[in-house]
Design a protein around this motif. Sequence first.
Motif, PDB file in Angstrom:
ATOM      1  N   VAL A   1       0.790  -1.411  -0.637  1.00 40.63           N
ATOM      2  CA  VAL A   1       0.049   0.019   0.160  1.00 40.63           C
ATOM      3  C   VAL A   1       0.335   1.346   0.080  1.00 40.63           C
ATOM      4  CG1 VAL A   1      -1.626  -0.743   0.939  1.00 40.63           C
ATOM      5  CG2 VAL A   1       0.216  -0.114   3.166  1.00 40.63           C
ATOM      6  N   GLU A   2       1.848   1.156   0.314  1.00 40.99           N
ATOM      7  CA  GLU A   2       2.957   2.487   0.146  1.00 40.99           C
ATOM      8  C   GLU A   2       3.306   2.911  -0.971  1.00 40.99           C
ATOM      9  OE1 GLU A   2       6.128   1.632   2.845  1.00 40.99           O
ATOM     10  OE2 GLU A   2       4.857   1.195   4.612  1.00 40.99           O
ATOM     11  N   THR A   3       3.333   2.144  -2.101  1.00 41.23           N
ATOM     12  CA  THR A   3       3.913   2.310  -2.609  1.00 41.23           C
ATOM     13  C   THR A   3       3.644   3.644  -4.019  1.00 41.23           C
ATOM     14  OG1 THR A   3       2.602   0.593  -4.258  1.00 41.23           O
ATOM     15  CG2 THR A   3       5.294   0.468  -3.033  1.00 41.23           C
ATOM     16  N   SER A   4       2.289   3.550  -3.432  1.00 43.38           N
ATOM     17  CA  SER A   4       1.360   4.491  -4.270  1.00 43.38           C
ATOM     18  C   SER A   4       0.779   5.540  -3.211  1.00 43.38           C
ATOM     19  CB  SER A   4      -0.276   4.232  -4.722  1.00 43.38           C
ATOM     20  OG  SER A   4      -0.841   3.814  -3.549  1.00 43.38           O
ATOM     21  N   TRP A   5       1.610   6.165  -2.281  1.00 36.50           N
ATOM     22  CA  TRP A   5       1.279   7.201  -1.161  1.00 36.50           C
ATOM     23  C   TRP A   5       2.123   8.437  -1.827  1.00 36.50           C
ATOM     24  CZ3 TRP A   5       2.276   4.679   3.937  1.00 36.50           C
ATOM     25  CH2 TRP A   5       1.670   4.187   4.755  1.00 36.50           C
ATOM     26  N   PRO A   6       3.205   8.427  -2.657  1.00 37.29           N
ATOM     27  CA  PRO A   6       3.426   9.750  -2.982  1.00 37.29           C
ATOM     28  C   PRO A   6       3.590  10.435  -4.224  1.00 37.29           C
ATOM     29  CG  PRO A   6       5.622   8.062  -2.869  1.00 37.29           C
ATOM     30  CD  PRO A   6       3.798   7.055  -1.915  1.00 37.29           C
ATOM     31  N   ILE A   7       2.513   9.129  -5.178  1.00 34.86           N
ATOM     32  CA  ILE A   7       1.502  10.317  -6.071  1.00 34.86           C
ATOM     33  C   ILE A   7       0.119  10.141  -5.252  1.00 34.86           C
ATOM     34  CG2 ILE A   7       0.265   8.772  -7.626  1.00 34.86           C
ATOM     35  CD1 ILE A   7       2.843   6.298  -8.166  1.00 34.86           C
TER      36      ILE A   7
ATOM     37  N   LEU B   1     -10.121  10.729  -1.975  1.00 35.57           N
ATOM     38  CA  LEU B   1     -12.060  10.792  -2.459  1.00 35.57           C
ATOM     39  C   LEU B   1     -11.965   9.195  -1.440  1.00 35.57           C
ATOM     40  CD1 LEU B   1     -13.337  11.753  -5.677  1.00 35.57           C
ATOM     41  CD2 LEU B   1     -13.339  12.811  -3.727  1.00 35.57           C
ATOM     42  N   ARG B   2     -11.008   8.313  -1.781  1.00 35.38           N
ATOM     43  CA  ARG B   2     -11.109   7.179  -1.444  1.00 35.38           C
ATOM     44  C   ARG B   2     -11.442   7.349   0.502  1.00 35.38           C
ATOM     45  NH1 ARG B   2      -6.818   2.920  -2.988  1.00 35.38           N
ATOM     46  NH2 ARG B   2      -8.397   1.741  -2.231  1.00 35.38           N
ATOM     47  N   CYS B   3     -10.882   7.828   0.916  1.00 36.23           N
ATOM     48  CA  CYS B   3     -11.077   7.734   2.988  1.00 36.23           C
ATOM     49  C   CYS B   3     -12.057   8.515   3.052  1.00 36.23           C
ATOM     50  CB  CYS B   3     -10.329   9.475   2.949  1.00 36.23           C
ATOM     51  SG  CYS B   3      -8.245   8.363   3.038  1.00 36.23           S
TER      52      CYS B   3
ATOM     53  N   CYS C   1      -8.257   8.469   9.043  1.00 34.20           N
ATOM     54  CA  CYS C   1      -7.743   9.903   8.889  1.00 34.20           C
ATOM     55  C   CYS C   1      -8.688  11.085   8.891  1.00 34.20           C
ATOM     56  CB  CYS C   1      -6.571   9.625   8.130  1.00 34.20           C
ATOM     57  SG  CYS C   1      -7.936   9.660   5.651  1.00 34.20           S
ATOM     58  N   ARG C   2     -10.399  10.599   8.474  1.00 33.20           N
ATOM     59  CA  ARG C   2     -11.012  11.689   8.515  1.00 33.20           C
ATOM     60  C   ARG C   2     -11.522  11.994  10.465  1.00 33.20           C
ATOM     61  NH1 ARG C   2     -11.512  15.238   6.226  1.00 33.20           N
ATOM     62  NH2 ARG C   2     -14.035  15.161   6.232  1.00 33.20           N
TER      63      ARG C   2
ATOM     64  N   GLU D   1      -1.555   5.729  10.490  1.00 30.37           N
ATOM     65  CA  GLU D   1      -1.305   6.025   8.711  1.00 30.37           C
ATOM     66  C   GLU D   1      -3.209   5.742   7.644  1.00 30.37           C
ATOM     67  OE1 GLU D   1       2.841   7.174   7.436  1.00 30.37           O
ATOM     68  OE2 GLU D   1       2.501   4.936   7.713  1.00 30.37           O
ATOM     69  N   CYS D   2      -3.451   6.432   6.941  1.00 28.99           N
ATOM     70  CA  CYS D   2      -4.369   5.691   6.444  1.00 28.99           C
ATOM     71  C   CYS D   2      -3.952   4.911   5.743  1.00 28.99           C
ATOM     72  CB  CYS D   2      -5.320   6.957   5.269  1.00 28.99           C
ATOM     73  SG  CYS D   2      -6.121   6.612   4.292  1.00 28.99           S
ATOM     74  N   VAL D   3      -4.549   4.008   5.250  1.00 31.28           N
ATOM     75  CA  VAL D   3      -3.919   2.589   4.629  1.00 31.28           C
ATOM     76  C   VAL D   3      -3.785   3.033   2.546  1.00 31.28           C
ATOM     77  CG1 VAL D   3      -4.507   0.937   3.149  1.00 31.28           C
ATOM     78  CG2 VAL D   3      -5.070   0.755   5.728  1.00 31.28           C
ATOM     79  N   HIS D   4      -5.268   4.743   2.326  1.00 29.90           N
ATOM     80  CA  HIS D   4      -5.384   4.149   1.019  1.00 29.90           C
ATOM     81  C   HIS D   4      -3.840   5.348   0.365  1.00 29.90           C
ATOM     82  CE1 HIS D   4      -9.164   2.695   1.015  1.00 29.90           C
ATOM     83  NE2 HIS D   4      -9.404   3.814   2.340  1.00 29.90           N
ATOM     84  N   CYS D   5      -3.915   6.729   0.899  1.00 27.50           N
ATOM     85  CA  CYS D   5      -3.108   7.479   0.625  1.00 27.50           C
ATOM     86  C   CYS D   5      -2.224   8.130   1.576  1.00 27.50           C
ATOM     87  CB  CYS D   5      -4.046   8.894   0.265  1.00 27.50           C
ATOM     88  SG  CYS D   5      -4.636   9.586   1.909  1.00 27.50           S
TER      89      CYS D   5
END
Length: 154
Positions: free
Chosen positions: A53-59, A113-115, A129-130, A143-147
């Motif tokens: 899941v961490e691979t897309s966080w910077p994007i 928006l995923r959150c 995170c909300r 940390e949010c899993v999505h972003c």
Amino acid sequence: KNVCLCCFPSMPPVRRSKKPPPEGWEVIEPVLDELEAKMREAELDPHEGKRKVETSWPIFRIHHQRSRYLFDLFYKREAISRELFEFCVKEGLADRALIAKWRKPGYENLCCLRCIQTRDTNHGTACICRVPRKQLEEGMAFECVHCGCRGCGG
């Protein structure tokens, strides 16, 4: 069939439309080009040692930063025209749905928006995170899993 993207070091910036950009583009272009370079760097960043899941966080972070930049210029500072803002949205430089949420009360700091999509969670609720920091236990790190957000709920 694996293609090494590092073999293509000087890729030109992506411009989708053949229509020339509206007036004022010269003012925002350097910042958008810098964010595009950061995005390319984040996409090419090695993923070894990171969770899936961490691979897309910077994007996600760069996408948020780019959309927030255009949102602030148009809605907060009123420094760009509607025509230029719409051009940027049509070109995919800003996320129309995320910006629409930022304009609503309670979503001013939304990270992605995923959150807020309840179908992506086990219990049918929004992302951790909300949750406002006041309602969380003291010292609780998350940390949010999505972003990868650490709290956009207030």
